[in-house]
Design a protein around this motif. Structure first.
Motif, mmCIF file in Angstrom:
data_model
loop_
_atom_site.group_PDB
_atom_site.id
_atom_site.type_symbol
_atom_site.label_atom_id
_atom_site.label_comp_id
_atom_site.label_asym_id
_atom_site.label_seq_id
_atom_site.Cartn_x
_atom_site.Cartn_y
_atom_site.Cartn_z
ATOM 1 N N SER A 1 67.344 64.306 14.023
ATOM 2 C CA SER A 1 67.177 63.087 14.816
ATOM 3 C C SER A 1 67.651 63.309 16.247
ATOM 4 O O SER A 1 68.791 63.686 16.488
ATOM 5 C CB SER A 1 67.983 61.945 14.186
ATOM 6 N N PHE A 2 66.739 63.050 17.183
ATOM 7 C CA PHE A 2 67.074 63.180 18.596
ATOM 8 C C PHE A 2 67.470 61.837 19.208
ATOM 9 O O PHE A 2 67.998 61.797 20.312
ATOM 10 C CB PHE A 2 65.884 63.750 19.371
ATOM 11 N N THR B 1 69.892 67.324 19.122
ATOM 12 C CA THR B 1 69.957 66.425 17.979
ATOM 13 C C THR B 1 71.282 65.667 17.964
ATOM 14 O O THR B 1 72.240 66.050 18.635
ATOM 15 C CB THR B 1 69.821 67.197 16.656
#
Length: 301
Positions: free
Chosen positions: A188-189, A206
């Motif tokens: 997840s960025f 991330t």
């Protein structure tokens, strides 16, 4: 949305938290308090004020979600930022608050679960410095979503709870939950689903990389995740505050209440929002959402 302060963050409802609470106080407690105030037969002066705030927030959310529905192009296949903002605001402020008004036991159970997040957050913050910004970056909703997803996978595999969970042991389920959290944060960025990789301008690392760049190491995150998961699981096994029958639903609801921005959090979108929509827990606001609702029923790619 307004940012909270350390004196009021337990009752904050905005998506941004800038105080040093680490997100553990933020978002969920306010709406639970609103529900208690709206349900009170003899409200206190404080509850009267909470009830007024709740009704104003509900009216505001409904006006905005109706506007988004009316302006959504028929050809649209992904929600716009404002669509998501007001969809999740109505889900939390209208659907979930109304549900908690109607069911006192669920309201009290969610309040207890939110307190466990608060305690876990306090523990992390008192054992290290400069961790609050990283914890506030979706960590708590990551843990809640991961635990809900882990339990769902176990149920799908063995279709027997709580006996099979007891065989797995609470600690092993907590470890599986940490693995889900680690995997979520490692990919997840923090961008919305409509943002293509080449278009990223804000986050190029991330969430896990940003965590470990501070003193919030993987070991600290693991210990915190497992400790919180074990508290919630043990309470369910003992039937003290919540039972396994509805623990997954409550975890999903609480994750949605805690999440600063479900539009940029795939784990909450996929493992909490989509199942809650399909179960008619949210998405049942007092407005027709014929165009918007299908956009949120689809998992985030």
């Amino acid at each position: 949305m307004s940012a909270c302060s350390s004196s009021s963050c337990r009752h904050a409802t905005g998506i941004t938290c800038v105080c040093r609470c680490g997100g553990g106080h933020h978002g969920a407690k306010a709406r639970i308090a609103w529900a208690a105030a709206l349900a009170a037969d003899r409200p206190t002066p404080h509850q009267l004020a909470d009830a007024a705030r709740a009704r104003a927030a509900q009216d505001w959310a409904l006006r905005n979600i109706r506007r988004q529905e009316a302006t959504l192009p028929a050809s649209r296949t992904r929600p716009r930022r404002a669509d998501a903002t007001w969809f999740f605001e109505t889900a939390r402020t209208v659907d979930i608050v109304s549900r908690l008004v109607a069911v006192r036991s669920e309201r009290e159970q969610l309040d207890w679960m939110a307190d466990q997040v608060d305690r876990a957050c306090t523990t992390v913050l008192t054992t290290g410095s400069d961790r609050h910004l990283r914890l506030a970056d979706h960590f708590w909703c990551d843990v809640l979503a991961a635990l809900a997803h882990t339990l769902t996978e176990i149920v799908d595999a063995v279709d027997q709870l709580p006996a099979e969970v007891a065989e797995l042991t609470v600690r092993s389920v907590a470890t599986m939950t940490w693995e889900q959290v680690r995997d979520s944060r490692n990919v997840s960025f923090g961008n919305a689903p409509v943002v293509r990789e080449r278009s990223r301008t804000f986050h190029r690392t991330t969430r896990l990389e940003r965590d470990t760049a501070t003193d919030l190491t993987e070991e600290v995150l693991r210990q915190t995740t497992e400790a919180l998961a074990m508290v919630l699981l043990q309470a369910a096994i003992e039937g003290v505050h919540v039972t396994f029958d509805d623990l997954v639903v409550k975890l999903r609801v609480l994750a949605l209440l805690f999440c600063p921005d479900p539009y940029s959090h795939a784990a909450v979108w996929n493992h909490c929002a989509v199942p809650l929509i399909n179960a008619a827990v949210v998405g049942q606001v007092r407005a027709r959402l014929d165009r918007l609702l299908p956009l949120f029923r689809t998992p985030w790619p």
